[in-house]
Design a protein around this motif. Sequence first.
Motif, PDB file in Angstrom:
ATOM      1  N   LEU A 281       8.489 -17.024   2.944  1.00 34.00           N
ATOM      2  CA  LEU A 281       9.733 -17.646   3.423  1.00 34.00           C
ATOM      3  C   LEU A 281       9.476 -18.658   4.533  1.00 34.00           C
TER       4      LEU A 281
ATOM      5  N   THR B  98      20.174 -16.112  10.419  1.00 31.50           N
ATOM      6  CA  THR B  98      18.911 -16.409   9.753  1.00 31.50           C
ATOM      7  C   THR B  98      18.876 -15.871   8.327  1.00 31.50           C
ATOM      8  N   TYR B  99      19.541 -14.750   8.078  1.00 32.90           N
ATOM      9  CA  TYR B  99      19.570 -14.182   6.730  1.00 32.90           C
ATOM     10  C   TYR B  99      20.735 -14.808   5.979  1.00 32.90           C
ATOM     11  N   THR B 100      20.497 -15.984   5.452  1.00 32.59           N
ATOM     12  CA  THR B 100      21.531 -16.744   4.756  1.00 32.59           C
ATOM     13  C   THR B 100      21.555 -16.358   3.283  1.00 32.59           C
TER      14      THR B 100
ATOM     15  N   HIS C  35      12.065 -21.620   5.867  1.00 31.44           N
ATOM     16  CA  HIS C  35      13.154 -20.794   6.401  1.00 31.44           C
ATOM     17  C   HIS C  35      12.769 -20.288   7.785  1.00 31.44           C
ATOM     18  N   SER C  36      13.710 -20.321   8.701  1.00 24.96           N
ATOM     19  CA  SER C  36      13.478 -19.826  10.055  1.00 24.96           C
ATOM     20  C   SER C  36      14.050 -18.420  10.140  1.00 24.96           C
TER      21      SER C  36
ATOM     22  N   ARG D 270      16.386 -16.099  -2.531  1.00 27.76           N
ATOM     23  CA  ARG D 270      14.934 -16.216  -2.679  1.00 27.76           C
ATOM     24  C   ARG D 270      14.256 -14.842  -2.655  1.00 27.76           C
TER      25      ARG D 270
ATOM     26  N   GLU E  96      20.869 -18.335   0.888  1.00 33.30           N
ATOM     27  CA  GLU E  96      19.679 -18.940   0.283  1.00 33.30           C
ATOM     28  C   GLU E  96      18.457 -18.025   0.449  1.00 33.30           C
ATOM     29  N   VAL E  97      18.307 -17.438   1.633  1.00 28.73           N
ATOM     30  CA  VAL E  97      17.193 -16.515   1.882  1.00 28.73           C
ATOM     31  C   VAL E  97      17.357 -15.272   1.016  1.00 28.73           C
TER      32      VAL E  97
END
Length: 190
Positions: A114, A75-77, A119-120, A83, A79-80
């Motif tokens: 988020l 989940t913590y990509t 974002h999930s 951001r 992209e995240v």
Amino acid sequence: MKHFEVISRYRQGESYRHIARELGINRKTVTSICSKYKEGLRALETSTHEKEVEKATEALVLTRSYDSSKRENRTYTQEVERRMKELNQEELIKNKRLGTHKQALTAIAVHVILIHEGHSIGYRTVAHYWRQFKEKTKEAFIRQEYPLGYRLEFDFGEVKLEIAGKVRTYYLAVLTCPASDFYWAYLYTN
């Protein structure tokens, strides 16, 4: 997981279903724990050399742990992370213009942002990484619970807002009921 309690109840003659129901865990988990326990006992009974006895005893006694060091973040990509870094930079710029006060961006607010952006990701994950970005000292909070109507809290403070390109100072009064999470706020000009 309480391996010891599962094994203890099994040794007392309780069924797998009863153990699972009482401890609130899956029956298959209870079966797995008890099967490993039985295998360990069999290995201990059949061992002839001292090394085999030692190995079988360790298998019975030691708790198993999972190696999560090679696990990838789902989940913590990147992209995240990108951001969250942007949000932190925006927060630093805002603090320079308005000063640091009670208007700081919290992990809860970052999580909401988020989620709204699609974002999930869970709150705990966001809080963990946001804390690393902020690098502030650790604080301890004690959760308090009150009956309805028992407590009303009041806070008064300054709020700096940028309106039409000008930074202005306003005064904010907030009443809070902690039991019901009711908030009432009023913004004053002077």
